[in-house]
Write an enzyme that holds these catalytic residues in place. Structure first.
Site, mmCIF file in Angstrom:
data_model
loop_
_atom_site.group_PDB
_atom_site.id
_atom_site.type_symbol
_atom_site.label_atom_id
_atom_site.label_comp_id
_atom_site.label_asym_id
_atom_site.label_seq_id
_atom_site.Cartn_x
_atom_site.Cartn_y
_atom_site.Cartn_z
ATOM 1 N N THR A 161 0.869 -1.173 0.000
ATOM 2 C CA THR A 161 0.000 0.000 0.000
ATOM 3 C C THR A 161 0.904 1.221 0.000
ATOM 4 O O THR A 161 1.646 1.442 0.959
ATOM 5 C CB THR A 161 -0.887 0.030 1.263
ATOM 6 O OG1 THR A 161 -1.603 -1.191 1.345
ATOM 7 C CG2 THR A 161 -1.869 1.186 1.204
ATOM 8 N N LYS A 170 -7.951 1.138 -2.920
ATOM 9 C CA LYS A 170 -7.563 0.756 -1.551
ATOM 10 C C LYS A 170 -7.748 1.929 -0.579
ATOM 11 O O LYS A 170 -8.320 1.767 0.508
ATOM 12 C CB LYS A 170 -6.104 0.292 -1.569
ATOM 13 C CG LYS A 170 -5.420 0.173 -0.231
ATOM 14 C CD LYS A 170 -5.611 -1.171 0.411
ATOM 15 C CE LYS A 170 -5.069 -1.159 1.831
ATOM 16 N NZ LYS A 170 -5.187 -2.412 2.507
ATOM 17 N N LYS A 205 -1.611 5.170 8.527
ATOM 18 C CA LYS A 205 -0.835 5.228 7.267
ATOM 19 C C LYS A 205 -1.786 5.384 6.068
ATOM 20 O O LYS A 205 -1.590 6.254 5.220
ATOM 21 C CB LYS A 205 -0.005 3.942 7.114
ATOM 22 C CG LYS A 205 0.661 3.814 5.751
ATOM 23 C CD LYS A 205 1.299 2.456 5.499
ATOM 24 C CE LYS A 205 1.689 2.352 4.029
ATOM 25 N NZ LYS A 205 2.384 1.136 3.663
#
Ligand code: NAD
Length: 290
Positions: free
Chosen positions: A87, A162, A237
């Site tokens: 990611t 995502k 994050k």
């Protein structure tokens, strides 16, 4: 297939082991020296990538992805695939894709959802960006490592999917937790609250599948003292990546911005680091209205 696998941490290790168990020849590299069952260790990223049909990366962030890509793209065969499952920020993904295009390497971004359990069990969901040709080449590997792969469009769109998903998840988890804390103060039993909300219009994955209240709903990290699961640090994050992308795209995301601020406070100024992201409930339980 000959697979180079770079980054064998909590997620990459079991993913590489699953590919090897399915009969693929996997050569791996991790700066920490980690390996996985059935995988042969190389001395460098370049060695792992040389001669590979597909090079998979599972790394902490975009800066590390860019540096690994700089090393491996020059040694990759034409029409080999560089498949990044980390990611990372959309900008790094698209920069690496441009570098791949210039070298006749096929780039794919395929971040995952499903966590360490999904990586070990081979039940991850992949959100994929890249060309149809690259998607067709990588599909047999998605089937081994996961249960679903959605081709979301060109490079960067996997990362976009995502962070949009996780921005919704962060905001709904906060909403679920603060609602439980409000219910407590109003004298509403948590089980009753679950029974109503999980079958009413306030239902969500956070409430129904990952209920943050211990002893209520399915078994979740709340029932294990908020051991992750999905750590609050990783949620922070992803929320930061979402805000970076929103700024870059001039998108108005006030809920996402507030979710990021609340997780930053929880992780950096309070006791949230290392806890599951659903530990927002004990945070709100303890706090009074400012
Ligand atoms: P991790 O820190 O356990 O693993 C990363 C690995 O990369 C480490 O083993 C590290 O030594 C290695 N590494 C770092 N720099 C390197 C380099 N230059 N060359 C080779 N190896 C290098 O992290 P993780 O939990 O496995 O997560 C990996 C990625 O997956 C992250 O981008 C994360 O956001 C994402 N992700 C994690 C989860 C989760 O639940 N852990 C869920 C979904 C997505």
């Amino acid at each position: 297939m000959n697979i180079g696998f770079i980054g064998l941490g909590n997620m990459g290790g079991p993913m590489a082991a699953n590919l090897a168990a399915a009969g693929h020849s996997v050569t791996s590299f991790d700066v920490a020296g980690t390996t996985a069952n059935g995988v042969s260790a190389a001395a460098s990223a370049v060695e792992a990538a040389t001669g590979a049909d597909i090079v998979i990366t599972m790394l902490p962030n975009g800066a590390i992805l860019r540096s690994v890509a700089n090393e491996v793209i020059p040694v990759m065969d034409a029409n080999a695939v560089l498949l990044d499952c980390s990611t990372v920020d959309v900008e790094s993904t698209r920069a690496v894709a441009e570098q791949c295009a210039a070298a006749n390497v096929l780039a794919m971004d395929a971040p995952v959802s499903g966590g360490v359990g999904g990586a070990s069990g081979g039940t991850l969901t992949f959100m994929v960006g890249g060309s149809d040709e690259a998607f067709a080449k990588a599909s047999p590997l998605f089937e081994i490592m996961g249960q679903k792969a959605v081709h979301c469009g060109p490079s960067g769109n996997g990362q976009a999917a995502k962070i949009c998903n996780n921005m919704i998840l962060g905001a709904t988890m906060i909403a679920t937790c603060e609602s439980f804390a409000l219910a407590d103060k109003l004298g509403l039993d948590r089980q009753k609250m679950f029974d109503v909300v999980s079958t009413s219009s306030g239902y969500s994955w956070s409430m129904n599948a990952y209920c943050p209240a211990p002893g209520v709903g399915p078994t979740t990290p709340a029932d294990n003292n908020y051991e992750p699961g999905f750590a609050a640090d990783l949620m922070l994050k992803d929320l930061r990546l979402a805000q970076e992308a929103a700024i870059g795209a001039n998108a108005d995301t006030p809920m996402g911005a507030l979710a990021q601020a609340l997780y930053a406070q929880f992780v950096e100024d309070e006791d949230g680091s290392g806890k599951d992201f659903s530990a927002m409930l004990p945070k709100f339980e303890k706090s009074d209205r400012p």
